[in-house]
Write a protein that holds these residues in place. Structure first.
Motif, PDB file in Angstrom:
ATOM      1  N   HIS A  50       0.818  -1.208   0.000  1.00 25.38           N
ATOM      2  CA  HIS A  50       0.000   0.000   0.000  1.00 25.38           C
ATOM      3  C   HIS A  50       0.857   1.265   0.000  1.00 25.38           C
ATOM      4  CE1 HIS A  50      -2.630  -3.166   1.684  1.00 25.38           C
ATOM      5  NE2 HIS A  50      -3.596  -2.509   1.067  1.00 25.38           N
ATOM      6  N   SER A  51       2.152   1.119  -0.232  1.00 23.80           N
ATOM      7  CA  SER A  51       3.066   2.259  -0.224  1.00 23.80           C
ATOM      8  C   SER A  51       3.456   2.621  -1.649  1.00 23.80           C
ATOM      9  CB  SER A  51       4.322   1.922   0.592  1.00 23.80           C
ATOM     10  OG  SER A  51       3.973   1.486   1.901  1.00 23.80           O
ATOM     11  N   GLU A  52       4.052   3.791  -1.803  1.00 21.13           N
ATOM     12  CA  GLU A  52       4.522   4.220  -3.119  1.00 21.13           C
ATOM     13  C   GLU A  52       5.818   4.986  -2.989  1.00 21.13           C
ATOM     14  OE1 GLU A  52       2.581   8.270  -4.562  1.00 21.13           O
ATOM     15  OE2 GLU A  52       1.029   6.747  -4.194  1.00 21.13           O
ATOM     16  N   MET A  53       6.572   4.988  -4.083  1.00 22.76           N
ATOM     17  CA  MET A  53       7.869   5.653  -4.123  1.00 22.76           C
ATOM     18  C   MET A  53       7.991   6.415  -5.437  1.00 22.76           C
ATOM     19  SD  MET A  53      11.154   5.445  -5.584  1.00 22.76           S
ATOM     20  CE  MET A  53      11.577   3.776  -5.993  1.00 22.76           C
ATOM     21  N   LEU A  54       8.393   7.678  -5.335  1.00 21.87           N
ATOM     22  CA  LEU A  54       8.634   8.513  -6.505  1.00 21.87           C
ATOM     23  C   LEU A  54      10.130   8.747  -6.626  1.00 21.87           C
ATOM     24  CD1 LEU A  54       5.814  11.213  -6.162  1.00 21.87           C
ATOM     25  CD2 LEU A  54       5.702   8.983  -7.262  1.00 21.87           C
ATOM     26  N   LEU A  55      10.698   8.428  -7.786  1.00 24.32           N
ATOM     27  CA  LEU A  55      12.130   8.595  -8.044  1.00 24.32           C
ATOM     28  C   LEU A  55      12.321   9.784  -8.969  1.00 24.32           C
ATOM     29  CD1 LEU A  55      14.985   7.220  -7.666  1.00 24.32           C
ATOM     30  CD2 LEU A  55      14.570   6.193  -9.910  1.00 24.32           C
ATOM     31  N   MET A  56      12.916  10.854  -8.449  1.00 24.13           N
ATOM     32  CA  MET A  56      13.166  12.043  -9.251  1.00 24.13           C
ATOM     33  C   MET A  56      14.392  11.827 -10.131  1.00 24.13           C
ATOM     34  SD  MET A  56      10.657  13.727  -8.073  1.00 24.13           S
ATOM     35  CE  MET A  56      10.942  15.158  -9.095  1.00 24.13           C
ATOM     36  N   VAL A  57      14.327  12.293 -11.392  1.00 29.39           N
ATOM     37  CA  VAL A  57      15.428  12.164 -12.348  1.00 29.39           C
ATOM     38  C   VAL A  57      15.614  13.509 -13.023  1.00 29.39           C
ATOM     39  CG1 VAL A  57      16.320  10.945 -14.366  1.00 29.39           C
ATOM     40  CG2 VAL A  57      14.850   9.732 -12.743  1.00 29.39           C
ATOM     41  N   GLY A  58      16.845  14.000 -13.009  1.00 26.99           N
ATOM     42  CA  GLY A  58      17.116  15.268 -13.667  1.00 26.99           C
ATOM     43  C   GLY A  58      18.486  15.807 -13.304  1.00 26.99           C
TER      44      GLY A  58
END
Length: 632
Positions: free
Chosen positions: A393-401
């Motif tokens: 039920h969790s989520e992860m956002l991976l920033m790229v830039g």
């Protein structure tokens, strides 16, 4: 002892020295050398990868030499920072027990020098040959003459994933416990680098020994919005770093205690509606400090009391060891708007304990008319946010830039747009804000970048919603991080790649704020940068926020061509000759004939000459078949 001297030691000598220091002596030689070098590094600057240090060619200060015949005493070896030994007694003063034992200084990718490149994941796009060649030629940090910034240390941590073995997906499922009405420290509404005790009434910074510059905060599971309530907290013990020669600024310890709203920062006193009493005889709110009360130190007990009026106003007062210090903050009826205040603590290099046992007597009598928070009925308490029940039920956002592309700004805006998800931001900038006092700029940048790596590994095993605010421009770094979070319900790669003019504008704003990114370092980052091109088994969603994927890829190719043109050629050391004796003249003069010629004499040599004449005749002549036999 220098690093070059340690590398010359034999394996038996390395293991003997590690055994004397109480450290693990198993593993390959490169692991033993790195472990011993980390122990002898007196400045506290851990060498994460010895081969990486050689490639980067950075001039690091050498640690003070160890006198011959001197063995490390148990006091020189730190207790593991992950162990929390606090007394569970509420009636007697508790002490922090520091068992003598080895320091757990190993890192997940510390053996990257002995590992080969991990094979690709099925269905996952691999980098092209041009990208691999660029990484091989250009993955070098800025020189020592250039000023190192945040991007430098982030990139230094990312290249540790270059030769890292692909992490295996964890099969363990750490489900969150069912919510109850027990009053305790909230393990989710706290920094990941804050360690809550097993009874929920005590805590301390998790990495106090390795990263002593960090301030760690935590709120309670319940708050109040009415009545007259209070709680008591004791500054349990000071946690001194055992690293020899550590700077005096790192030895400073401190604590802030008070109240805050649930959606404010965990840095108590740094935002509005966050009210703190600091141990330096200060009261702090909105980042502004004013003289208040008295200083407090180890063993002192601080009482925090909130008095809500019937019209919605509140007065916050503090006590020290039972003595009234005065009212520190007064809020009008319209300021809180009926929102609950939660007990909050922020500490650095010290352990704290709260009196939360409803059956235990108070450490000091409460003021007349005030009720201890632990005795308040459950119906009058306000529940804090709760963590997701499981990783599914969790989520992860991976920033790229690239640096300056606006990743941090987008992440903070996304957090404010979705307050119900209670995101945790994991990034170097976020950790730098937790280092509010002490330490040189370069040291704070180094510790922040290293600590992010540790927090990412912890977050992958803890249910919650996370945003990884880093560059993540290397394919190997993205793959390893996404694989760590295997089992999360949603994994999203968010790519921010603005246009040329917009990127230049954002970089100029960053430089105005005082953060300098050297031009050479920026060019090297452009050469080694790669953007995700397609979905893989390790990610569930790919989002290009600004430029579309095709436009971003085309612009990146232009960046790479321009950067390769501007960068100086990479100097390559001359390769040693693998066959140094191949062209060496014979010591006795001319070349000696083979053994079979010397044994049979020159007749055999003459026969060979006849055969050589036969093979030199063209095949279309009759002598090709018969002429070779004439004269033999």
């Amino acid at each position: 002892m220098k690093l070059s001297d340690i590398k010359k030691l034999k394996v038996a000598e390395l293991r003997s020295r590690l055994n004397q220091a109480g450290l693990d002596s198993r593993g390959l030689k490169i692991e033993l050398v790195e472990r011993l070098w980390s122990l002898l590094d007196g400045g506290g600057q851990r060498v994460n990868n010895i081969h990486e240090q050689d490639v980067q060619q950075q001039v690091e200060p050498s640690p003070p030499p160890v006198p011959a015949g001197t063995t490390e005493t148990p006091e020189m070896v730190a207790a593991s920072s992950s162990s929390l030994h606090l007394s569970s007694s509420h009636t007697e003063p508790a002490t922090v027990s520091l068992p003598y034992g080895p320091v757990n200084q190993t890192r997940e990718f510390s053996d990257s020098a002995t590992q080969t490149e991990a094979e690709g994941i099925p269905g996952c796009a691999l980098p092209d040959a041009d990208e691999c060649q660029a990484d091989k030629n250009e993955l070098e940090p800025p020189t020592a003459e250039e000023e190192r910034g945040r991007a430098f240390y982030e990139f230094k941590e990312e290249i540790r994933y270059k030769r890292a073995k692909l992490p295996q997906a964890s099969l363990e499922e750490h489900e969150a416990k069912e919510e109850d009405d027990t009053l305790k420290l909230h393990s989710y509404d706290s920094h990941l680098h804050f360690q809550v005790g097993p009874d929920g009434a005590c805590g301390q910074p998790r990495f106090w020994d390795r990263f002593p510059l960090l301030w760690s905060g935590c709120r309670f599971t319940h708050g109040v919005s009415q009545g007259r309530v209070g709680f008591e907290v004791r500054l349990e013990n000071r946690l001194c770093s055992s690293q020899p020669g550590s700077p005096q600024s790192d030895q400073y310890y401190g604590m802030r205690v008070g109240w805050s709203l649930g959606q404010t920062s965990l840095l108590l006193g740094e935002e509005a509606f966050s009210f703190a009493y600091d141990g330096r005889a200060r009261k702090v709110t909105c980042g502004r400090e004013e003289e208040f009360g008295e200083p407090f130190c180890e063993g002192d007990i601080i009482g925090c009391y909130a008095s809500f009026s019937t019209d919605g106003g509140v007065q916050l007062s503090f006590h020290k060891n039972g003595r009234f210090l005065g009212v520190a903050f007064s809020l009008g009826p319209s300021e809180l708007g009926g929102r609950a205040l939660f007990p909050h603590v922020l500490c650095k290099s010290c352990a704290v304990r709260f009196l939360l046992d409803p059956t235990a007597p108070p450490w000091y009598p409460a003021p007349p008319g005030f009720t201890p928070l632990a005795l308040l009925p459950a119906a009058l308490r306000c529940r804090n946010v709760s963590a997701p029940s499981s990783r599914a039920h969790s989520e992860m956002l991976l920033m790229v830039g690239l640096p300056g592309s606006g990743k941090s700004h987008w992440a903070k805006a996304h957090i404010h747009q979705h307050p119900e998800k209670n995101y945790k931001l994991l990034g170097t900038e976020e950790l730098l804000s937790c280092m509010m006092s002490g330490g040189a700029k370069e040291r704070r940048l180094q510790q922040a970048a290293q600590c992010v790596t540790e927090l990412i590994k912890m977050a992958a095993q803890t249910p919650g919603n996370y945003i990884l605010d880093q560059c993540n421009t290397l394919f190997s770094a993205r793959r390893c991080k996404l694989q760590l979070f295997c089992g999360f319900g949603r994994r999203v790669a968010v790519v921010l790649f603005p246009s040329v003019d917009e990127w230049k504008r954002r970089l100029s704003e960053i430089q105005k704020d005082g953060e300098n990114i050297p031009e050479t370092a920026l060019l090297k980052l452009q050469v080694s940068c790669s953007l995700p091109e397609q979905l893989a088994d390790t990610s569930d969603e790919l989002r290009y926020v600004e430029l579309e994927q095709e436009a971003a890829q085309a612009l990146l190719r232009e960046y790479k061509d321009e950067a390769r043109r501007l960068l100086p050629p990479v100097s390559r050391p001359a390769k040693p000759n693998k066959y140094p004796l191949k062209k060496r003249p014979h010591p006795r003069g001319s070349f000696l004939p083979p053994y079979w010629i010397r044994r049979n004499g020159l007749n055999s040599w003459n026969n060979m000459q006849c055969w050589s004449q036969h093979w030199n005749v063209p095949y279309d002549q009759a002598a090709y078949y018969l002429g070779g036999y004439e004269g033999c």
